[in-house]
Design an enzyme around this catalytic site. Structure first.
Site, mmCIF file in Angstrom:
data_model
loop_
_atom_site.group_PDB
_atom_site.id
_atom_site.type_symbol
_atom_site.label_atom_id
_atom_site.label_comp_id
_atom_site.label_asym_id
_atom_site.label_seq_id
_atom_site.Cartn_x
_atom_site.Cartn_y
_atom_site.Cartn_z
ATOM 1 N N ARG A 142 0.247 31.957 18.319
ATOM 2 C CA ARG A 142 0.787 31.236 18.493
ATOM 3 C C ARG A 142 2.417 30.615 17.911
ATOM 4 O O ARG A 142 2.133 31.261 17.523
ATOM 5 C CB ARG A 142 0.098 29.486 18.256
ATOM 6 C CG ARG A 142 -1.168 29.100 18.577
ATOM 7 C CD ARG A 142 -2.186 27.816 17.747
ATOM 8 N NE ARG A 142 -1.799 26.243 18.711
ATOM 9 C CZ ARG A 142 -1.937 25.733 18.013
ATOM 10 N NH1 ARG A 142 -2.977 25.242 16.726
ATOM 11 N NH2 ARG A 142 -1.297 24.638 18.423
ATOM 12 N N LYS A 174 -1.778 25.641 22.824
ATOM 13 C CA LYS A 174 -3.087 24.761 21.761
ATOM 14 C C LYS A 174 -3.689 25.845 20.713
ATOM 15 O O LYS A 174 -3.483 27.382 21.376
ATOM 16 C CB LYS A 174 -3.313 24.326 22.929
ATOM 17 C CG LYS A 174 -2.600 23.060 23.450
ATOM 18 C CD LYS A 174 -2.387 21.652 22.115
ATOM 19 C CE LYS A 174 -1.070 21.353 22.252
ATOM 20 N NZ LYS A 174 -0.402 20.704 20.890
ATOM 21 N N ASP A 189 -4.153 16.007 23.285
ATOM 22 C CA ASP A 189 -5.393 17.157 22.634
ATOM 23 C C ASP A 189 -6.979 16.679 24.200
ATOM 24 O O ASP A 189 -7.976 17.484 23.564
ATOM 25 C CB ASP A 189 -5.715 16.919 21.375
ATOM 26 C CG ASP A 189 -5.122 17.237 20.376
ATOM 27 O OD1 ASP A 189 -4.003 18.743 20.889
ATOM 28 O OD2 ASP A 189 -4.850 17.047 18.973
ATOM 29 N N SER A 239 -4.656 14.507 12.605
ATOM 30 C CA SER A 239 -2.814 14.570 11.971
ATOM 31 C C SER A 239 -2.726 13.321 11.071
ATOM 32 O O SER A 239 -1.684 13.745 9.877
ATOM 33 C CB SER A 239 -2.210 13.852 13.356
ATOM 34 O OG SER A 239 -2.653 14.347 14.927
ATOM 35 N N ARG A 296 -11.776 22.283 20.748
ATOM 36 C CA ARG A 296 -12.051 21.168 21.502
ATOM 37 C C ARG A 296 -12.735 21.965 22.648
ATOM 38 O O ARG A 296 -13.386 20.818 23.563
ATOM 39 C CB ARG A 296 -10.931 20.425 21.956
ATOM 40 C CG ARG A 296 -10.265 19.646 20.652
ATOM 41 C CD ARG A 296 -9.068 18.933 20.406
ATOM 42 N NE ARG A 296 -8.563 18.859 19.636
ATOM 43 C CZ ARG A 296 -8.497 17.548 18.888
ATOM 44 N NH1 ARG A 296 -9.718 16.703 18.285
ATOM 45 N NH2 ARG A 296 -8.001 17.656 17.705
HETATM 46 C C1 S3P Z 1 -0.454 17.003 15.921
HETATM 47 C C2 S3P Z 1 0.681 17.242 17.454
HETATM 48 C C3 S3P Z 1 0.459 17.666 18.451
HETATM 49 C C4 S3P Z 1 -1.779 18.179 18.576
HETATM 50 C C5 S3P Z 1 -1.938 18.363 17.901
HETATM 51 C C6 S3P Z 1 -1.853 17.126 16.028
HETATM 52 C C7 S3P Z 1 -0.133 16.333 14.966
HETATM 53 O O1 S3P Z 1 0.553 19.276 18.767
HETATM 54 O O2 S3P Z 1 -1.724 19.201 19.928
HETATM 55 O O3 S3P Z 1 -3.479 18.616 17.800
HETATM 56 O O4 S3P Z 1 -0.555 16.750 14.029
HETATM 57 O O5 S3P Z 1 1.645 16.451 15.073
HETATM 58 P P1 S3P Z 1 2.174 19.302 19.296
HETATM 59 O O6 S3P Z 1 2.876 18.963 18.103
HETATM 60 O O7 S3P Z 1 1.957 20.902 19.161
HETATM 61 O O8 S3P Z 1 2.128 18.742 20.322
#
Ligand code: S3P
Length: 452
Positions: free
Chosen positions: A128, A356, A329, A28, A408
């Site tokens: 998605r 996801k 996650d 992230s 994952r």
């Molecule tokens: C993320 C937010 C999450 C997470 C993803 C990374 C991010 O997703 O599952 O792996 O970097 O902001 P969502 O915003 O769809 O919950």
């Protein structure tokens, strides 16, 4: 791309995992560092960037919109941007591969620039939902054309016509999603006035923290159970160096391996401990895990520490739905840990897992069933019956796991195989390169056996 070709892998049980390791940089934070460094005028140096496929796709997309992004000989990354409002129109389609974060956050950026861009991705990303991002961005003035219209869906490929005169909004998130929140805040960067997101359940705040680090005005207020994040538009983003912490979502795999493989003692150094990311560690401790955190420190605005996990007989717990955003996650690997625990684990409020990289709720359930674990899905809750050790179903035969283009799921079931008599086989480990390119060698260095 590696994930267009599948590579089966098998985990073999036997050895205890022992030793110390780092893990790759936080996914992230890496995406955001390239985006903000690629926007800010001047030079940003990024240390510890995750060089996974997802993040490299974001680098390529930012370059296509005019940012200078290079890797230096010493392994750090250097970026130079053209400033907010100066994104160039990309000459070709932006292919974000497997990366939901890359696609959704960049849609936010493009939406408030007067440019045209087309987004696509791999088979997983093209399934998605993107409507959660286009809905607020439409209100800010962007326009979209996309696949899925006839079914009432918003799917990639998707074309964005960015707003010439973007309008600030206040947007209450209908889903707990840091990607949606971030897309709106990033659109707010090139929008005059104040753009606000409102969350019931707090999600990871790396965007808010890093925007501040780059000099933007971002305020956070929590009142009456709602958290409001407000960005003031058209700031002068100042190039600012970033040190990326180790990804807690990646650290989860060697740490859970340490907990379930008898005799193990695993330390992962430099793991990000942002409190909006640590739900798994809280849960594992409630399960009785010997999981110690040492050497907590601040690293460029994010907390990090060293985590040590030692083999422990775990017990089942109930994980409340409000914890889901802080460990969203980590449910696949938690479900693996729960299979080895004594008693039942109930994980509540997992609806977001269905959208996801795969339908993770279904992928976890099918994978565990293939391992002979008793599970149930009730509404949005996953119930796993623990076996107080390896599931007996794994004594007789090696389960074959379908990973559905999901890194994952692949890593979780490989970890599971390290701890059960006949190991596991997964149909594909190529997708692991999206977030944790070093996973197989790292597990091997700790003593685990995975053949691919
Ligand atoms: C993320 C937010 C999450 C997470 C993803 C990374 C991010 O997703 O599952 O792996 O970097 O902001 P969502 O915003 O769809 O919950």
């Amino acid at each position: 791309m590696a994930h267009e070709q599948t590579h089966p892998a098998a985990a073999k049980p036997g050895n205890a995992l022992k030793g110390e390791t780092g893990v790759p940089g936080d996914k992230s934070i890496s995406h955001r560092a390239l985006m903000f460094g690629g926007l800010a005028v001047g030079q940003t140096r990024i240390t510890g960037l995750l060089e996974g496929e997802d993040v490299l796709r974001t680098a390529a997309a930012m370059r296509a919109m005019g940012a200078e992004i290079v890797k230096e000989a010493d392994g750090t990354w250097r970026t130079r941007g053209r400033g907010i409002g100066a994104l160039a129109e990309p000459a070709d389609v932006l292919d974000l591969g497997n990366a939901g974060t890359g696609a959704r956050l960049l849609m936010g950026l493009v939406a408030a620039h007067p440019i045209f861009a087309v987004f696509t991705g791999d088979a997983s990303l093209r399934r998605r939902p993107m409507g959660r991002v286009t809905a607020p961005l439409l209100r800010m003035g962007a326009k979209f054309e996309h696949r899925g219209t006839s079914e009432g869906k918003v799917l990639l490929p998707l074309a964005v016509i960015g707003a010439k005169n973007p309008m600030p909004i206040e947007y209450e998130l209908p889903v707990a999603s840091a990607q949606v929140k971030s897309a709106v805040l990033l659109a707010g960067l090139n929008t005059p006035g104040k753009t606000t997101t409102v969350e019931k359940a707090r999600t990871r705040d790396h965007t808010e923290r890093m925007l501040r680090h780059f000099g933007a005005e971002v305020t956070i207020e929590t009142a009456n159970g709602l958290t409001r994040a407000t960005v003031t538009g058209r700031p002068e983003l100042k190039a600012s160096d970033v040190i990326v912490p180790g990804d807690p979502s990646s650290a989860a795999f060697p740490l859970v391996a340490g907990l379930i493989v008898p005799g193990s003692d695993v330390t992962v150094r430099g793991v990000g401990l942002n409190p909006l990311r640590t739900g798994l560690f809280t849960t594992l401790r409630e399960m009785g895990a010997t999981l110690d955190i040492a050497n907590k420190r601040d690293q460029a605005g994010e907390e990090v520490g060293d985590l040590n996990a030692r083999f422990t007989a775990l017990k089942g717990v109930e994980v409340p739905p409000e914890r889901a955003p802080s460990m969203i996650d980590e449910y696949p690997i938690l479900a693996v840990a729960a299979s080895f625990a004594k008693g039942r684990t109930i994980m509540r409020g997992l609806h977001e897992l269905r959208v996801k990289e795969s339908d993770r709720l279904a992928a976890i359930a099918k994978g565990l069933e293939a391992c002979g674990v008793k599970i149930a899905i009730e509404g949005d809750d996953l119930i796993v019956e623990g076996n107080d050790g390896p599931p007996p179903g794994m004594e007789a035969a090696t389960p074959a796991i379908a990973t559905h283009l999901d890194h994952r799921i692949a890593m979780s079931f490989l970890v599971m195989g390290l701890a059960a008599k006949k190991g596991t086989r997964v149909d594909d480990c190529a997708t692991i390169a999206t977030s944790f390119p070093d996973f197989l060698p790292l597990i091997r260095r700790l003593g685990g056996e995975i053949v691919a």
